[in-house]
Scaffold this motif. Sequence first.
Motif, PDB file in Angstrom:
ATOM      1  N   VAL A   1       0.343  -1.373  -0.619  1.00  0.00           N
ATOM      2  CA  VAL A   1      -0.184  -0.259   0.258  1.00  0.00           C
ATOM      3  C   VAL A   1       0.901   1.307   0.209  1.00  0.00           C
ATOM      4  N   PHE A   2       0.889   2.121  -1.039  1.00  0.00           N
ATOM      5  CA  PHE A   2       1.702   3.693  -1.167  1.00  0.00           C
ATOM      6  C   PHE A   2       0.477   4.896  -0.420  1.00  0.00           C
ATOM      7  N   CYS A   3       0.678   5.647   0.168  1.00  0.00           N
ATOM      8  CA  CYS A   3      -0.118   6.346   1.174  1.00  0.00           C
ATOM      9  C   CYS A   3       0.489   7.170   1.086  1.00  0.00           C
ATOM     10  N   HIS A   4      -0.569   8.562   0.523  1.00  0.00           N
ATOM     11  CA  HIS A   4      -0.221   9.951  -0.200  1.00  0.00           C
ATOM     12  C   HIS A   4      -1.247  10.443   0.665  1.00  0.00           C
ATOM     13  N   ASP A   5      -0.271  12.182   1.470  1.00  0.00           N
ATOM     14  CA  ASP A   5      -1.622  12.977   2.203  1.00  0.00           C
ATOM     15  C   ASP A   5      -0.523  13.697   1.411  1.00  0.00           C
ATOM     16  N   ALA A   6      -1.267  14.530   0.527  1.00  0.00           N
ATOM     17  CA  ALA A   6      -0.462  16.224   0.917  1.00  0.00           C
ATOM     18  C   ALA A   6      -0.282  17.574   2.020  1.00  0.00           C
ATOM     19  N   GLY A   7      -1.195  17.292   2.801  1.00  0.00           N
ATOM     20  CA  GLY A   7      -1.080  18.075   3.078  1.00  0.00           C
ATOM     21  C   GLY A   7      -0.457  18.303   4.663  1.00  0.00           C
ATOM     22  N   SER A   8      -0.143  16.255   5.420  1.00  0.00           N
ATOM     23  CA  SER A   8       0.985  16.359   5.853  1.00  0.00           C
ATOM     24  C   SER A   8       2.303  16.656   5.263  1.00  0.00           C
ATOM     25  N   GLY A   9       2.597  16.007   4.164  1.00  0.00           N
ATOM     26  CA  GLY A   9       3.340  15.493   3.816  1.00  0.00           C
ATOM     27  C   GLY A   9       3.966  14.286   3.692  1.00  0.00           C
ATOM     28  N   LEU A  10       2.302  13.340   4.473  1.00  0.00           N
ATOM     29  CA  LEU A  10       3.241  11.851   4.378  1.00  0.00           C
ATOM     30  C   LEU A  10       3.312  10.885   3.481  1.00  0.00           C
ATOM     31  N   ARG A  11       4.273  10.563   2.292  1.00  0.00           N
ATOM     32  CA  ARG A  11       4.720   9.769   1.830  1.00  0.00           C
ATOM     33  C   ARG A  11       5.362   8.145   3.189  1.00  0.00           C
ATOM     34  N   ALA A  12       4.160   7.157   2.793  1.00  0.00           N
ATOM     35  CA  ALA A  12       4.348   5.720   3.180  1.00  0.00           C
ATOM     36  C   ALA A  12       4.243   4.527   2.783  1.00  0.00           C
ATOM     37  N   ILE A  13       5.024   3.613   2.535  1.00  0.00           N
ATOM     38  CA  ILE A  13       4.220   2.141   2.773  1.00  0.00           C
ATOM     39  C   ILE A  13       4.314   1.129   3.120  1.00  0.00           C
ATOM     40  N   ILE A  14       3.583   0.564   3.027  1.00  0.00           N
ATOM     41  CA  ILE A  14       2.780  -0.502   3.764  1.00  0.00           C
ATOM     42  C   ILE A  14       3.094  -1.442   2.917  1.00  0.00           C
ATOM     43  N   ALA A  15       3.488  -2.995   3.842  1.00  0.00           N
ATOM     44  CA  ALA A  15       3.728  -3.768   2.948  1.00  0.00           C
ATOM     45  C   ALA A  15       3.321  -4.987   3.692  1.00  0.00           C
ATOM     46  N   LEU A  16       2.357  -5.888   2.904  1.00  0.00           N
ATOM     47  CA  LEU A  16       2.196  -6.773   4.127  1.00  0.00           C
ATOM     48  C   LEU A  16       2.635  -8.550   3.313  1.00  0.00           C
TER      49      LEU A  16
ATOM     50  N   PRO B   1      15.173   8.893   6.399  1.00  0.00           N
ATOM     51  CA  PRO B   1      15.210   9.806   4.800  1.00  0.00           C
ATOM     52  C   PRO B   1      15.900   8.923   3.838  1.00  0.00           C
ATOM     53  N   TYR B   2      15.144   8.121   3.186  1.00  0.00           N
ATOM     54  CA  TYR B   2      14.996   7.255   2.455  1.00  0.00           C
ATOM     55  C   TYR B   2      16.072   7.842   1.047  1.00  0.00           C
ATOM     56  N   GLU B   3      17.053   7.851   0.128  1.00  0.00           N
ATOM     57  CA  GLU B   3      17.477   8.390  -0.657  1.00  0.00           C
ATOM     58  C   GLU B   3      16.664   8.895  -2.009  1.00  0.00           C
ATOM     59  N   SER B   4      15.757   7.903  -2.064  1.00  0.00           N
ATOM     60  CA  SER B   4      15.016   7.156  -3.157  1.00  0.00           C
ATOM     61  C   SER B   4      13.212   6.769  -2.675  1.00  0.00           C
ATOM     62  N   GLU B   5      12.173   6.920  -3.515  1.00  0.00           N
ATOM     63  CA  GLU B   5      11.234   5.864  -3.216  1.00  0.00           C
ATOM     64  C   GLU B   5      11.363   4.447  -3.450  1.00  0.00           C
ATOM     65  N   GLU B   6      12.234   3.805  -4.946  1.00  0.00           N
ATOM     66  CA  GLU B   6      12.969   2.704  -5.019  1.00  0.00           C
ATOM     67  C   GLU B   6      13.454   2.171  -3.565  1.00  0.00           C
TER      68      GLU B   6
END
Length: 363
Positions: free
Chosen positions: A19-34, A50-55
């Motif tokens: 699951v890729f999660c994005h909330d522009a207002g808070s700046g959230l960029r998250a990934i949940i993996a099951l 602070p990952y260098e990239s999304e990948e």
Amino acid sequence: MTEASPLVFGRHTGHEQVVFCHDAGSGLRAIIALHSTALGPALGGTRFYPYESEEAALDDVLRLSRGMTYKNALAGLDHGGGKAVIIGDPDLDKSETLLRAYGRFQASLSGRYITACDVGTYVADMDVVARESRWVTGRSPAEGGAGDSSVLTAYGVFQGMRACAERLWGSTTLTGRRVGIAGVGKVGSKLAGLLLDDGASVVVTDVSEQAVEQVRTIHPQVDVVDDADALVRAGVDVYAPCALGGALDDDTVAALTDNGVAAVCGGANNQLAHAGIEKQLDDAGVLYAPDYVVNSGGVIQVADELHGFSFDRAQAKAQQIFRTTRDIFALAGEDGVPPAVAADRLAERRIAAVARLRDVYLG
């Protein structure tokens, strides 16, 4: 939202959901993996880094969540493996708004994923996430949680080290042995205390001078060296990586061998820098206690929190890490494989056996 990404499917990792999660207002960029819910709802921490990239973040969450499947299986928990990563600098980007936004995404999985603390997140953060989601562990005692899980993490590593001592020297005590701890944060400092109480001598190193001073204040008898290289050369019988992953690379294995280190048993996750290191250790005669087995005391604690936390009950379960590690060493000897391979086999057997009773956990 759940994205069908070739970056996921092309890896053939067996993950059930990412699951890729994005909330522009808070700046959230998250990934949940099951990775798997064959044993029950996925359980694993939320890492803020602070990952260098999304990948790079995707690489980490896929690897960590798979590891949680195996960790939870061998810990005897009725939980599968999951993990979440939030992309950003926790010192700069973390906020109540962001954590609550993350909590809403996590709650949308309806219990398929239960979260807890990890690198960059703390008990106070889980209290905030829990304001939006009921599937949160690692909360403060004031909020009905168990608090800091490092006590049982260190206790589990100590139990794994006792199994190493039995395998190598025929006794379950570390009395008279010298143990080198790389990283004396919450887990490493508590491990030092357990070892000293057991009669071992301890030498430590840490990139943080403050962490070293704190452990020396509590345990003035510990020796201190400048770095991990010096630690390996300090005449230790057991090397305990308790900081970041990837501590066991080709050079480290060669140094362990050259300096007569008999075993590796530590609290860090993902200690093997690459595939094949486990065989190098085995070929060199260095006994390796698989990290995800011996450091499972923390996840045992947060899992117990779901049932109304009892420290005594959780500690009794963490004590079984000794027996599990002993069983892994025995199986490794019988099958002629490194302990890391034997651990995977034991985990896969339990997953396969229980999976026959249930299918994918849908919450």
